[in-house]
Design a protein around this motif. Sequence first.
Motif, mmCIF file in Angstrom:
data_model
loop_
_atom_site.group_PDB
_atom_site.id
_atom_site.type_symbol
_atom_site.label_atom_id
_atom_site.label_comp_id
_atom_site.label_asym_id
_atom_site.label_seq_id
_atom_site.Cartn_x
_atom_site.Cartn_y
_atom_site.Cartn_z
ATOM 1 N N ALA A 77 -6.501 2.962 5.566
ATOM 2 C CA ALA A 77 -7.040 2.077 6.610
ATOM 3 C C ALA A 77 -7.931 0.994 5.988
ATOM 4 O O ALA A 77 -7.830 -0.192 6.343
ATOM 5 N N ALA A 78 -8.782 1.393 5.045
ATOM 6 C CA ALA A 78 -9.657 0.422 4.375
ATOM 7 C C ALA A 78 -8.832 -0.572 3.575
ATOM 8 O O ALA A 78 -9.143 -1.773 3.539
ATOM 9 N N SER A 79 -7.752 -0.074 2.958
ATOM 10 C CA SER A 79 -6.909 -0.949 2.129
ATOM 11 C C SER A 79 -6.272 -2.065 2.956
ATOM 12 O O SER A 79 -6.098 -3.192 2.472
ATOM 13 N N LYS A 80 -5.925 -1.752 4.196
ATOM 14 C CA LYS A 80 -5.341 -2.794 5.065
ATOM 15 C C LYS A 80 -6.354 -3.907 5.317
ATOM 16 O O LYS A 80 -6.006 -5.086 5.335
ATOM 17 N N ILE A 122 0.866 -1.187 0.000
ATOM 18 C CA ILE A 122 0.000 0.000 0.000
ATOM 19 C C ILE A 122 0.904 1.238 0.000
ATOM 20 O O ILE A 122 1.756 1.389 0.868
ATOM 21 N N PHE A 123 0.736 2.079 -1.017
ATOM 22 C CA PHE A 123 1.543 3.304 -1.152
ATOM 23 C C PHE A 123 0.640 4.530 -1.056
ATOM 24 O O PHE A 123 -0.569 4.450 -1.256
ATOM 25 N N LYS A 124 1.258 5.666 -0.771
ATOM 26 C CA LYS A 124 0.535 6.919 -0.943
ATOM 27 C C LYS A 124 1.331 7.847 -1.864
ATOM 28 O O LYS A 124 2.563 7.741 -1.961
ATOM 29 N N THR A 174 -15.478 2.876 -1.373
ATOM 30 C CA THR A 174 -15.436 2.382 -2.748
ATOM 31 C C THR A 174 -14.167 2.748 -3.506
ATOM 32 O O THR A 174 -13.793 2.038 -4.444
ATOM 33 N N SER A 175 -13.491 3.836 -3.130
ATOM 34 C CA SER A 175 -12.259 4.137 -3.875
ATOM 35 C C SER A 175 -11.166 3.143 -3.504
ATOM 36 O O SER A 175 -10.399 2.703 -4.372
ATOM 37 N N ALA A 176 -11.097 2.768 -2.220
ATOM 38 C CA ALA A 176 -10.119 1.744 -1.811
ATOM 39 C C ALA A 176 -10.436 0.424 -2.515
ATOM 40 O O ALA A 176 -9.542 -0.269 -3.020
ATOM 41 N N LYS A 177 -11.733 0.077 -2.576
ATOM 42 C CA LYS A 177 -12.122 -1.162 -3.263
ATOM 43 C C LYS A 177 -11.762 -1.099 -4.745
ATOM 44 O O LYS A 177 -11.316 -2.091 -5.330
#
Length: 374
Positions: free
Chosen positions: A64-67, A8-10, A96-99
Amino acid sequence: MKIEKIEIFKGTVYYKAPFKISLGSSEQSDEVVIKIYGENGLYGIGEASPASHIIGETQETAIAASKVIASSLIGEDTDDLGLLFDKIDHSLLRNTSAKAAFDIALYDLISKEHNVPLSKFLGKYRKKIETDVTIGIMDNASAVKKAEYLKKIGIKRIKMKVGEEINSDLKRVEEVINTVGNGINIFIDANQAWKPKEAISNIRRFESLGIDLVEQPVIAYDVDGLAFVRKNTSSRIMADESVHSPEDAIRVVKKEAADMINIKLMKSGGIHNAIKIANISEAAGLPNMVGCMMEGSIAIAAGIHFSLSTKNVIFVDLDSDIDMKNTLTSGMMLPMENGFRMDDNFSGLGNLALNGEEISLVETIKEGSRQKAF
Ligand SMILES: [Mg+2]
């Protein structure tokens, strides 16, 4: 192919100029990038563009959602793609953007595994598709200057943001029509700015300038209001913020609230749900436009591949990548020629590769670090 590792990157994309719509103004998008590794070092990439004022997510919440989502996918097999999409959808509510980032990364990985462009993996319908370019809310001279530039580079369709003071909106749109209107199709997007009765009177004034397509005139949840506006104006009405999910699309169809539906991967939670919305729309006789947040080239590439494989998409609004000063990916920019977008015939999302100077690693999820979602 087993999913061995997820990173997971930012990263942040900065706009060449501030972008203003009726909901606010911004100069950058803080994105989340997902890298899903299969076996033999093969990986897929995806991007979340959280757009807090539309979908209620920020870079922090998307991380957080991505984790949580990553924990539900690690160790699974990419052959079970349908199962993996179900795991993404049910790993947590909304977000929904993380999904979408995981959906895009999985599609990228599996089309690379099959060594075909994603549009071909999805079932290609066309080789290229027309895109509009959006002109945000700005002073009249700047809007005219941008419109002239867009005409010069071959753009045939311009979307103008409105929803501030109606007389200044009308004047700006009128000046652009008077300058480039011959040969350019212009439509407007109010981003929920108007009450239903106000929308009807405003749209009638825009119709007197020749406008015949209006995106999201009223607030997202007011589908009855949207239907009321549609029945009392002659313009085609396009639902954007009123349709995030397939269930939203069914509601709009049932209430006869729109003539078109704007699909965005960030609203739907990725391509697998965008396909459902397109199918509902097609069965109901409503064409789709595929739009975007102010997102970078990874998400835009995914939108292009989806659009090239989906008959019901009649044109796209996939233009944000050309308005960025920087890109989270290195290598060749996505092609846009004479107002058309196309894939570049490489595998997966094309030859996009992450630009290590523009993104930073936040978290690595491996099988041993798998967490329980709830
Ligand atoms: Mg819109």
